[in-house]
Write a protein that holds these residues in place. Structure first.
Motif, mmCIF file in Angstrom:
data_model
loop_
_atom_site.group_PDB
_atom_site.id
_atom_site.type_symbol
_atom_site.label_atom_id
_atom_site.label_comp_id
_atom_site.label_asym_id
_atom_site.label_seq_id
_atom_site.Cartn_x
_atom_site.Cartn_y
_atom_site.Cartn_z
ATOM 1 N N THR A 1 43.333 54.153 45.253
ATOM 2 C CA THR A 1 44.319 53.940 44.586
ATOM 3 C C THR A 1 44.391 53.626 43.782
ATOM 4 O OG1 THR A 1 42.939 51.469 44.257
ATOM 5 C CG2 THR A 1 43.417 51.539 47.229
ATOM 6 N N PHE B 1 47.666 51.362 37.573
ATOM 7 C CA PHE B 1 46.441 50.735 37.803
ATOM 8 C C PHE B 1 45.628 51.779 36.865
ATOM 9 C CE2 PHE B 1 47.612 48.165 41.028
ATOM 10 C CZ PHE B 1 48.735 49.121 41.927
ATOM 11 N N LEU C 1 55.570 52.670 40.042
ATOM 12 C CA LEU C 1 56.836 53.207 40.716
ATOM 13 C C LEU C 1 57.925 52.009 39.506
ATOM 14 C CD1 LEU C 1 56.339 53.019 45.043
ATOM 15 C CD2 LEU C 1 56.632 55.012 42.700
ATOM 16 N N ASP C 2 59.117 52.266 40.439
ATOM 17 C CA ASP C 2 60.424 51.611 40.068
ATOM 18 C C ASP C 2 60.550 50.463 40.487
ATOM 19 O OD1 ASP C 2 62.781 54.329 38.457
ATOM 20 O OD2 ASP C 2 62.673 52.127 37.847
ATOM 21 N N THR C 3 61.353 50.158 39.998
ATOM 22 C CA THR C 3 61.530 47.882 40.521
ATOM 23 C C THR C 3 63.078 47.295 40.460
ATOM 24 O OG1 THR C 3 61.016 46.731 38.595
ATOM 25 C CG2 THR C 3 58.848 47.106 39.951
ATOM 26 N N TYR D 1 52.221 45.662 45.533
ATOM 27 C CA TYR D 1 51.888 46.665 45.438
ATOM 28 C C TYR D 1 50.770 47.149 44.164
ATOM 29 C CZ TYR D 1 52.511 52.056 43.742
ATOM 30 O OH TYR D 1 52.332 53.401 42.874
ATOM 31 N N ASP D 2 49.612 48.026 46.215
ATOM 32 C CA ASP D 2 48.653 47.803 45.251
ATOM 33 C C ASP D 2 47.578 49.525 45.272
ATOM 34 O OD1 ASP D 2 45.628 46.547 45.553
ATOM 35 O OD2 ASP D 2 45.138 48.017 47.123
ATOM 36 N N GLY D 3 48.730 50.475 45.119
ATOM 37 C CA GLY D 3 48.206 51.336 45.100
ATOM 38 C C GLY D 3 47.835 52.703 46.189
ATOM 39 N N TRP D 4 48.427 51.798 47.669
ATOM 40 C CA TRP D 4 47.662 52.138 48.422
ATOM 41 C C TRP D 4 48.293 52.971 49.376
ATOM 42 C CZ3 TRP D 4 46.632 51.177 53.768
ATOM 43 C CH2 TRP D 4 45.706 52.081 54.422
ATOM 44 N N MET D 5 48.726 54.253 48.839
ATOM 45 C CA MET D 5 49.681 55.068 49.072
ATOM 46 C C MET D 5 49.397 55.564 50.136
ATOM 47 S SD MET D 5 51.873 54.823 45.997
ATOM 48 C CE MET D 5 52.781 55.798 46.894
ATOM 49 N N SER E 1 39.257 55.548 49.435
ATOM 50 C CA SER E 1 40.303 54.685 49.962
ATOM 51 C C SER E 1 40.846 54.144 48.911
ATOM 52 C CB SER E 1 41.062 54.080 50.988
ATOM 53 O OG SER E 1 41.060 54.835 52.275
ATOM 54 N N GLU F 1 61.457 56.457 44.892
ATOM 55 C CA GLU F 1 60.636 55.286 46.168
ATOM 56 C C GLU F 1 60.814 54.160 45.026
ATOM 57 O OE1 GLU F 1 57.595 57.981 48.574
ATOM 58 O OE2 GLU F 1 56.885 57.780 47.001
ATOM 59 N N LEU F 2 60.697 53.003 45.601
ATOM 60 C CA LEU F 2 61.082 51.961 44.842
ATOM 61 C C LEU F 2 59.352 50.535 45.551
ATOM 62 C CD1 LEU F 2 64.701 51.761 45.770
ATOM 63 C CD2 LEU F 2 63.109 52.176 43.016
ATOM 64 N N VAL F 3 58.901 50.096 44.630
ATOM 65 C CA VAL F 3 59.317 48.766 44.924
ATOM 66 C C VAL F 3 59.261 47.614 44.575
ATOM 67 C CG1 VAL F 3 56.934 47.464 44.090
ATOM 68 C CG2 VAL F 3 56.475 49.811 44.180
ATOM 69 N N LEU F 4 59.848 47.202 44.989
ATOM 70 C CA LEU F 4 61.107 45.776 45.539
ATOM 71 C C LEU F 4 60.501 44.219 45.790
ATOM 72 C CD1 LEU F 4 64.611 47.915 46.463
ATOM 73 C CD2 LEU F 4 63.310 47.376 44.459
ATOM 74 N N LYS G 1 39.666 46.516 38.838
ATOM 75 C CA LYS G 1 40.974 47.762 38.807
ATOM 76 C C LYS G 1 41.904 46.402 37.795
ATOM 77 C CE LYS G 1 44.278 48.074 42.466
ATOM 78 N NZ LYS G 1 44.062 48.897 43.877
ATOM 79 N N ALA H 1 47.527 55.565 41.685
ATOM 80 C CA ALA H 1 49.263 55.678 42.096
ATOM 81 C C ALA H 1 49.804 55.358 40.746
ATOM 82 C CB ALA H 1 49.365 53.939 43.102
ATOM 83 N N PRO I 1 43.406 48.963 50.773
ATOM 84 C CA PRO I 1 42.879 49.827 51.678
ATOM 85 C C PRO I 1 42.308 49.599 53.179
ATOM 86 C CG PRO I 1 42.747 49.845 49.307
ATOM 87 C CD PRO I 1 43.541 49.077 49.595
#
Lengths: 118, 140
Positions: free
Chosen positions: B63, B85, B69-71, A110-114, B59, A6-9, B127, B66, A102
Motif C-alpha cells: 500500500t 503515502f 491519483l487525480d481527484t 484511498y488507502d493505496g491497496w490497488m 499487501s 484513473e481517479l479517486v473521487l 503510513k 500506490a 488490505p
C-alpha cells in the motif's frame, strides 16, 4: 480507444475507458470485488461468465444511444469473467469501485491497496 | 513477510514538475518478500535503507507503493506525486535502534529487521498520506 487516468473521487475509485470504436474489445477479465460499470456514451455488449457457470450477454447502451433501454449501468460481481465489445463508435464506459483496505474491508478513503480495483 | 526499500533523502530535479515525480524522504521504493536478495547498491548507497518486516504482510507493505491519483477529472493535475503515502521516519513508535539506523549514511548495517511483533497494524500506523503539491502555474 484512449488510455485515461484513473481517479479517486471521494470515497470511490473510478477507471475511465474512453473512445472505443465499433468492434473494439475490452478483453475478458475478472475482478477481486464487485464493481459497477456505467456506459456513458455509445453501447457495449457485455459477455459474462459467472463462477457458478452461468454464461450470458447483455446490451448496455448509454443515454442517447439507440441501444439505450433505460439501463445504462450494470453490477459485475467479483470473479465474474466479463468482456465488453463496443457496438458503436465513440463508446465510453466507467468502472467504479469501493476503496478497500488490505483486509478487503470497504473504507471511505484511498488507502493505496490497488488489489481493491483489480 | 515483506522487506521494504526506503528512501531517506529527497531525490530532486531542477524542473518543478519533474521534481514532483521524484521519490522523496520516506517514500517506499519497492516491496519484496522475505529473504529477498538485495543488490549491492541497495545495500550500500546512503539515500536508501532496507527494512525487514517479517511480521507484516506484502499487501500492507504494497500500500506504500500506490501513486497519488487525480481527484478532479475536469482539472487534471501536473503535480501528482510518485507515492501517495510515506513512511513516517519520525513516528514515536519506532525503536531507537531503528532511528539510529535511519540516520547512519555509512550503511555499516545494511538492513534493519523489525520485531516479529511489528505487524500490519504497526506498519500501517506509520503510513502517512502525503499532502498534494500545489501547482504554482494554477492561479485561483
Amino acid at each position: 480507444m484512449e488510455q485515461s487516468p484513473e481517479l479517486v473521487l471521494g470515497n470511490v475509485f473510478v477507471r475511465p475507458n474512453l473512445g472505443y470504436m465499433t468492434g473494439e474489445v475490452c478483453d475478458g477479465h475478472a475482478h477481486n470485488f464487485d464493481h459497477v460499470t456505467f456506459v456513458t456514451r455509445g453501447s457495449f455488449r457485455i459477455d459474462r461468465s459467472s463462477p457458478d457457470g452461468r454464461v450470458d450477454s447483455l446490451i448496455v447502451g448509454g443515454p442517447g444511444s439507440t441501444a439505450y433501454n433505460g439501463r445504462w449501468f450494470v453490477l459485475i460481481k467479483a470473479d465474474c469473467h466479463h468482456k465488453l465489445t463496443a457496438l458503436e463508435d465513440h463508446s465510453d464506459f466507467f468502472c467504479v469501485y469501493a476503496h478497500r483496505d488490505p483486509q478487503g474491508r470497504v473504507i471511505e478513503y484511498y488507502d493505496g491497496w490497488m488489489d481493491a480495483y483489480r | 513477510m515483506c522487506e521494504l526499500l526506503l528512501r531517506v533523502t529527497d531525490k530532486v530535479n531542477p524542473d518543478f514538475y519533474m521534481n514532483t515525480k521524484c521519490t522523496k524522504r520516506g517514500d517506499v521504493v519497492v516491496v519484496q518478500p522475505d529473504g529477498w536478495v538485495w543488490g549491492e547498491r541497495e545495500l550500500t548507497l546512503p539515500f536508501w535503507r532496507i527494512l525487514k518486516a517479517p511480521g507484516a504482510s506484502m499487501s500492507a507493505g504494497e500500500t506504500f507503493l500506490a501513486p497519488e491519483l487525480d481527484t478532479d477529472p475536469q482539472n487534471p493535475s501536473r503535480t501528482l506525486q510518485r507515492r501517495a503515502f510515506g513512511f513516517n521516519l519520525a513516528h514515536p513508535s519506532l525503536p531507537a535502534a531503528l532511528t539510529a539506523y535511519l540516520v547512519d549514511d555509512t550503511r555499516a548495517q545494511p538492513a534493519y529487521t523489525l520485531a516479529q511483533s511489528f505487524k500490519d497494524t504497526q506498519l500501517l500506523a506509520v503510513k502517512v498520506t502525503k499532502p498534494p503539491i500545489v501547482d504554482p502555474g494554477v492561479i485561483g
